[in-house]
Enzyme design. Structure first.
Site, PDB file in Angstrom:
ATOM      1  N   ALA A 168       0.848  -1.205   0.000  1.00 32.81           N
ATOM      2  CA  ALA A 168       0.000   0.000   0.000  1.00 32.81           C
ATOM      3  C   ALA A 168       0.876   1.246   0.000  1.00 32.81           C
ATOM      4  CB  ALA A 168      -0.887  -0.006   1.235  1.00 32.81           C
ATOM      5  N   GLU A 183       4.502  -4.342   7.883  1.00 34.03           N
ATOM      6  CA  GLU A 183       3.588  -3.348   8.452  1.00 34.03           C
ATOM      7  C   GLU A 183       3.921  -3.017   9.902  1.00 34.03           C
ATOM      8  OE1 GLU A 183       2.747  -5.776   6.443  1.00 34.03           O
ATOM      9  OE2 GLU A 183       1.132  -5.176   5.087  1.00 34.03           O
ATOM     10  N   GLY A 221       0.896  -5.075   1.446  1.00 36.19           N
ATOM     11  CA  GLY A 221      -0.300  -5.351   0.646  1.00 36.19           C
ATOM     12  C   GLY A 221       0.010  -6.175  -0.593  1.00 36.19           C
ATOM     13  N   GLU A 249      -0.133  -9.674   0.499  1.00 38.86           N
ATOM     14  CA  GLU A 249      -1.540  -9.995   0.783  1.00 38.86           C
ATOM     15  C   GLU A 249      -2.312 -10.227  -0.517  1.00 38.86           C
ATOM     16  OE1 GLU A 249      -1.650  -6.436   3.450  1.00 38.86           O
ATOM     17  OE2 GLU A 249      -2.851  -7.771   4.695  1.00 38.86           O
TER      18      GLU A 249
HETATM   19  N1  3HC Z   1       4.447   3.703  -0.024  1.00 39.78           N
HETATM   20  C1  3HC Z   1       4.817   4.913  -0.499  1.00 39.78           C
HETATM   21  N2  3HC Z   1       6.048   5.209  -0.928  1.00 39.78           N
HETATM   22  C2  3HC Z   1       6.954   4.219  -0.875  1.00 39.78           C
HETATM   23  C3  3HC Z   1       6.654   2.938  -0.390  1.00 39.78           C
HETATM   24  C4  3HC Z   1       5.331   2.685   0.040  1.00 39.78           C
HETATM   25  N3  3HC Z   1       4.947   1.494   0.486  1.00 39.78           N
HETATM   26  N4  3HC Z   1       7.760   2.189  -0.444  1.00 39.78           N
HETATM   27  C5  3HC Z   1       8.722   2.974  -0.948  1.00 39.78           C
HETATM   28  N5  3HC Z   1       8.238   4.195  -1.213  1.00 39.78           N
HETATM   29  C6  3HC Z   1       8.939   5.324  -1.833  1.00 39.78           C
HETATM   30  C7  3HC Z   1      10.004   5.922  -0.937  1.00 39.78           C
HETATM   31  O1  3HC Z   1       9.464   6.883  -0.073  1.00 39.78           O
HETATM   32  C8  3HC Z   1      10.940   6.521  -1.961  1.00 39.78           C
HETATM   33  O2  3HC Z   1      10.365   7.731  -2.361  1.00 39.78           O
HETATM   34  P1  3HC Z   1      11.303   8.962  -2.803  1.00 39.78           P
HETATM   35  O3  3HC Z   1      12.106   8.468  -3.947  1.00 39.78           O
HETATM   36  O4  3HC Z   1      10.345  10.028  -3.117  1.00 39.78           O
HETATM   37  O5  3HC Z   1      12.148   9.256  -1.609  1.00 39.78           O
HETATM   38  C9  3HC Z   1      10.870   5.550  -3.114  1.00 39.78           C
HETATM   39  O6  3HC Z   1       9.647   4.838  -2.964  1.00 39.78           O
HETATM   40  C10 3HC Z   1      12.006   4.558  -3.173  1.00 39.78           C
HETATM   41  O7  3HC Z   1      12.089   3.922  -1.901  1.00 39.78           O
HETATM   42  P2  3HC Z   1      13.494   3.572  -1.225  1.00 39.78           P
HETATM   43  O8  3HC Z   1      14.369   4.769  -1.265  1.00 39.78           O
HETATM   44  O9  3HC Z   1      13.205   2.969   0.071  1.00 39.78           O
HETATM   45  O10 3HC Z   1      14.045   2.524  -2.268  1.00 39.78           O
HETATM   46  P3  3HC Z   1      14.833   1.177  -2.017  1.00 39.78           P
HETATM   47  O11 3HC Z   1      15.068   0.618  -3.354  1.00 39.78           O
HETATM   48  O12 3HC Z   1      15.992   1.410  -1.116  1.00 39.78           O
HETATM   49  O13 3HC Z   1      13.821   0.223  -1.215  1.00 39.78           O
HETATM   50  C11 3HC Z   1      11.721  -0.916  -0.778  1.00 39.78           C
HETATM   51  C12 3HC Z   1      12.629  -0.197  -1.827  1.00 39.78           C
HETATM   52  C13 3HC Z   1      12.422  -2.189  -0.305  1.00 39.78           C
HETATM   53  C14 3HC Z   1      10.415  -1.212  -1.433  1.00 39.78           C
HETATM   54  C15 3HC Z   1      11.544   0.033   0.440  1.00 39.78           C
HETATM   55  O14 3HC Z   1      11.142   1.302  -0.043  1.00 39.78           O
HETATM   56  C16 3HC Z   1      10.525  -0.413   1.427  1.00 39.78           C
HETATM   57  O15 3HC Z   1      10.814  -1.237   2.268  1.00 39.78           O
HETATM   58  N6  3HC Z   1       9.307   0.164   1.382  1.00 39.78           N
HETATM   59  C17 3HC Z   1       8.308  -0.015   2.409  1.00 39.78           C
HETATM   60  C18 3HC Z   1       7.477  -1.207   2.186  1.00 39.78           C
HETATM   61  C19 3HC Z   1       6.389  -1.286   3.212  1.00 39.78           C
HETATM   62  O16 3HC Z   1       6.518  -0.919   4.358  1.00 39.78           O
HETATM   63  N7  3HC Z   1       5.245  -1.807   2.778  1.00 39.78           N
HETATM   64  C20 3HC Z   1       4.099  -1.938   3.593  1.00 39.78           C
HETATM   65  C21 3HC Z   1       3.173  -0.813   3.313  1.00 39.78           C
HETATM   66  S1  3HC Z   1       1.796  -0.816   4.402  1.00 39.78           S
HETATM   67  C22 3HC Z   1       0.723  -1.922   3.682  1.00 39.78           C
HETATM   68  O17 3HC Z   1       0.999  -2.519   2.682  1.00 39.78           O
HETATM   69  C23 3HC Z   1      -0.576  -2.032   4.410  1.00 39.78           C
HETATM   70  C24 3HC Z   1      -1.367  -3.188   3.959  1.00 39.78           C
HETATM   71  O18 3HC Z   1      -1.284  -4.237   4.899  1.00 39.78           O
HETATM   72  C25 3HC Z   1      -2.826  -2.811   3.832  1.00 39.78           C
END
Ligand code: 3HC
Length: 696
Positions: A72, A136, A113, A116
């Site tokens: 997400a 998460e 997500g 999921e």
């Molecule tokens: N939502 C929004 N933006 C995101 C994102 C996300 N889930 N994941 C990454 N981004 C953005 C970052 O903010 C960054 O933005 P920017 O360039 O403007 O600064 C860009 O994408 C690139 O991210 P990274 O610099 O972190 O790039 P990496 O290549 O180093 O890492 C990644 C990529 C492994 C995907 C890492 O970004 C990451 O771990 N992201 C988080 C994933 C996460 O927490 N997902 C769970 C979301 S909550 C969810 O899914 C709820 C569900 O259960 C309903």
């Protein structure tokens, strides 16, 4: 291979292949294919279109941009979804409703997500490079799109809980072992394999229906759930999301699928609005801002090309002490060979033992194989021959904290190192410009301030001098990423960001103790807030002699109102290392690391306070916290005004990753800015304290 007849279509959906009748939907929302509200609406339309398209027999969902999806869009959690908003839950519900087989084809990261969504498909195929995670919890959330209901049904409540509570990603191989995915296939064959599976003999697998109908063995549930609640931190100490996640898994054991889903959604929505989750989401984005450096900071007119980071293939370290060996291990762990120079044989022998001991420990823990440990050990070369540093791309000096000594080292390094090499100092207080002036390459001189133990602590302050070039800074950020450190840019000022703020924090703790609050109470109040240790235990750990030396180096403005520190050092109470400092220590209590309140120190504070005319006064735990946190925040504010720190979020990262500030409070600057938190200035609180008539 993707059949050549495929063409790209809007929103990543490829044209349907007549031969296979499989529709491929490609998640394509750069950079990380986040499933934003807007993107989910498009995706939903794609899935529904494929469902009603008579010529489509099955669907494959895959990802572009080198990954499946990061899940997400975290930005969306700051806004209330409108009734017409589409989320991952809607996309998943559409997959679930589909009469056609849906196969997930995963390469690269599949997170949150994204996992999921894959769990809702009939079949999951991944490449060997795929990484799956439900992170998460790290955002103070729980998997809120069915993950807490489907995963326990798929692999069992205990392994599902372990996976979700850790929040870290696992390899495709491990995901296969756990039963999260169904098979692994080489990347080049991923799509074809997914299509064949979707349309082939395994067609209409309907695994999703089996998962939904599956009932977990209820008798195991209460035990697993009760154990899990015991193993995570208390709700108020950063464990809120963990407890809610366990509650959601409990629902998967006790309730029919749809009731469980509803429970999960309610718990997720509660968490999204919670302070800890907002704090962790702030840190998530603050971390991603760190390396974004405004062009105005560049010291000279540099072209964009000049800011291209230089490669770091060989590193040098000067000084084989605790810091030097920790830094060497850090380079070796990142696969960068390193030459460590020291003329003291004894120090080198000790460092060799430290390095080998560290790698052997990792072997014992199962984190490294013998072979890897040996390789890493071999990549650190100790020598007393400085000329071996000639080929290094970056050299970090970690010698005695003395400006003249370090200046001499820089002069020597400048003569030996190749012209493009960066010269870095690990000083925690000294002037970077003074060191840069000892060289003919001030643009390539910077501070790389590692924290003890350097190979473990995730923070790295990158300190820019007056002439440090944009390219040097860009190289340092690149290096920080390779070393798996959070690189934070700091201006060149005494103590940089972290230590400059901690001086004021510790000073305020001393001021409170002078007013009659015991060190034990002050430390307990800060532990209650979530710090792993209080200010006095921290001072004892770093050494009171070090604290006094730093205070002297800062000049008269750093002097306290009393001489407690001088007197403790005079009594040879230097902290943990002498088994006495602000607290006493006993080998039989907590292996000699557990602080024990000492009336001698309390009396010393009282005596010194009387001499200084400081009145004793009561302070509640809230006031203790308020004054100490105010001290941090006031200084943080000044560092921002002076341009030493770039953003409040940078300071928060420094404090969370370098000083144990509880992440669920978001860092000092974020905490102070949240509604409902009013921090009075520490100085005004101290003045108020002084108005109370003295009892002396
Ligand atoms: N939502 C929004 N933006 C995101 C994102 C996300 N889930 N994941 C990454 N981004 C953005 C970052 O903010 C960054 O933005 P920017 O360039 O403007 O600064 C860009 O994408 C690139 O991210 P990274 O610099 O972190 O790039 P990496 O290549 O180093 O890492 C990644 C990529 C492994 C995907 C890492 O970004 C990451 O771990 N992201 C988080 C994933 C996460 O927490 N997902 C769970 C979301 S909550 C969810 O899914 C709820 C569900 O259960 C309903």
């Amino acid at each position: 291979m993707i059949p050549s007849s495929f063409e790209s279509a809007p929103f990543g959906r490829s044209a349907q292949d007549d031969r296979e009748h499989v529709c491929i939907i490609t998640l394509d929302n750069p950079p990380v294919n986040a499933l934003s509200f807007v993107y989910c609406a498009k995706l939903l339309a794609e899935i529904e279109a494929a469902e009603v398209d008579e010529s489509v027999s099955a669907v494959v969902i895959t990802g572009a941009n080198g990954l499946f999806t990061a899940g997400a869009d975290v930005n969306d959690f700051n806004s209330e979804p409108l009734p017409e908003t589409k989320t991952v839950r809607d996309v998943i519900a559409a997959i679930e409703r589909a009469r056609k087989t849906v196969v997930a084809a995963i390469d690269g990261n599949a997170l949150g997500g994204g996992v999921e969504l894959a769990l809702a498909c009939d079949y999951r195929i991944a490449t060997p490079n795929a990484k799956l995670g439900l992170p998460e919890i790290r955002l103070g959330l729980l998997p809120g799109a069915g993950g807490t209901q489907r995963l326990p049904r798929l692999i069992g409540a205990r392994p599902a809980l372990e996976f979700m509570l850790k929040g870290s990603s696992i390899s495709a191989e491990r995901a296969l072992e756990l039963g999260i995915i169904d098979e692994i296939t080489p990347a080049a064959e991923l799509i074809e394999r997914a299509m064949t599976t979707a349309n082939g003999p395994k067609r209409r697998l309907s695994e999703r229906n089996a998962i939904i109908a599956k009932e977990l063995p209820a008798q195991a549930g209460p035990f697993v759930v009760a154990q899990a609640h015991k193993m995570v931190p208390a709700e108020a100490k950063g464990g809120l999301a963990a407890h809610k996640l366990i509650d959601a898994v409990q629902a998967s054991v006790e309730l029919p699928f749809n009731f469980g889903l509803a429970r999960e959604a309610r718990l997720f929505d509660e968490l999204v609005r919670s302070k800890p989750s907002q704090a962790l989401r702030h840190l998530f984005f603050a971390e991603r801002e760190l390396s974004k450096i405004p062009p105005s900071l560049s010291s000279r007119a540099e072209s964009r090309d000049a800011a291209e980071p230089l490669p770091i293939e060989l590193a040098g370290v000067v000084g084989a002490g605790t810091m030097g060996s920790g830094i060497a291990i850090t380079f070796a762990q990142a696969g960068i060979p390193v030459v460590v120079v020291d003329n003291n044989d004894e120090a080198v022998d000790k460092a060799r033992q430290t390095v080998m001991g560290m790698f052997m420990y990792q072997v014992q823990k199962g984190k490294l194989t013998q072979e890897e440990a040996w390789k890493r050990g071999q990549s650190i070369r100790f020598t007393d021959d400085w000329s071996e540093l000639a080929e290094a791309d970056v050299i970090v000096e970690a010698v005695f904290e003395n400006l003249d000594v370090k200046r001499e080292v820089f002069r020597k390094l400048d003569a030996i190192a190749k012209p493009q090499a960066l010269l870095a100092t690990n000083t925690s207080t000294l002037d970077i410009d003074a060191l840069a002036q000892a060289t003919k390459r001030p643009d390539k001189v910077l501070g790389l301030h590692f924290f003890v133990p350097a190979n473990i602590m995730p923070l790295l302050e990158i300190v820019r001098g007056r002439e440090t070039s944009a390219q040097t800074i860009a190289t340092a950020f690149n290096l920080a990423k390779k070393l798996r450190k959070k690189g934070v840019l700091s201006g060149n000022a005494f103590g940089f960001i972290g230590n400059r703020m901690i001086f004021d924090y510790v000073r305020e703790a001393n001021a409170l103790a002078e007013e009659g609050v015991t060190p034990a109470r002050i430390d307990a109040a800060m532990r209650e807030f979530g710090f792993p240790m209080g200010p006095f235990a921290m001072s004892d750990l770093s050494g009171l002699d070090i604290g006094l030396a730093v205070q002297k180096a800062r000049g008269p403005e750093a002097n306290g109102r009393t001489n407690v520190l001088e007197r403790l050092v005079g009594m040879k109470r230097l902290g943990q290392k002498t088994m006495a400092g602000f607290f006493k220590y006993d080998k039989s209590v907590g292996k000699g690391r557990e602080p024990i309140a000492d009336p001698v120190v309390e009396q010393l504070f009282a005596e010194e306070a009387r001499n200084a005319g400081i009145a004793p006064r009561e302070a509640s735990d809230d006031e203790i916290r308020e004054r100490l946190l105010s001290a941090l925040v006031d200084r943080g504010q000044k560092l921002l005004e002076e341009g030493i720190a770039l953003r409040p979020g940078d300071i928060d990262i420094v404090y969370v990753y370098g000083y144990g500030f509880p992440p669920h409070h978001g860092g000092p600057m974020w905490y102070a800015s949240t509604p409902g938190v009013i921090l009075r200035s520490a100085r005004s609180a101290r003045l108020e304290g002084q108005k109370v008539p003295t009892h002396a």
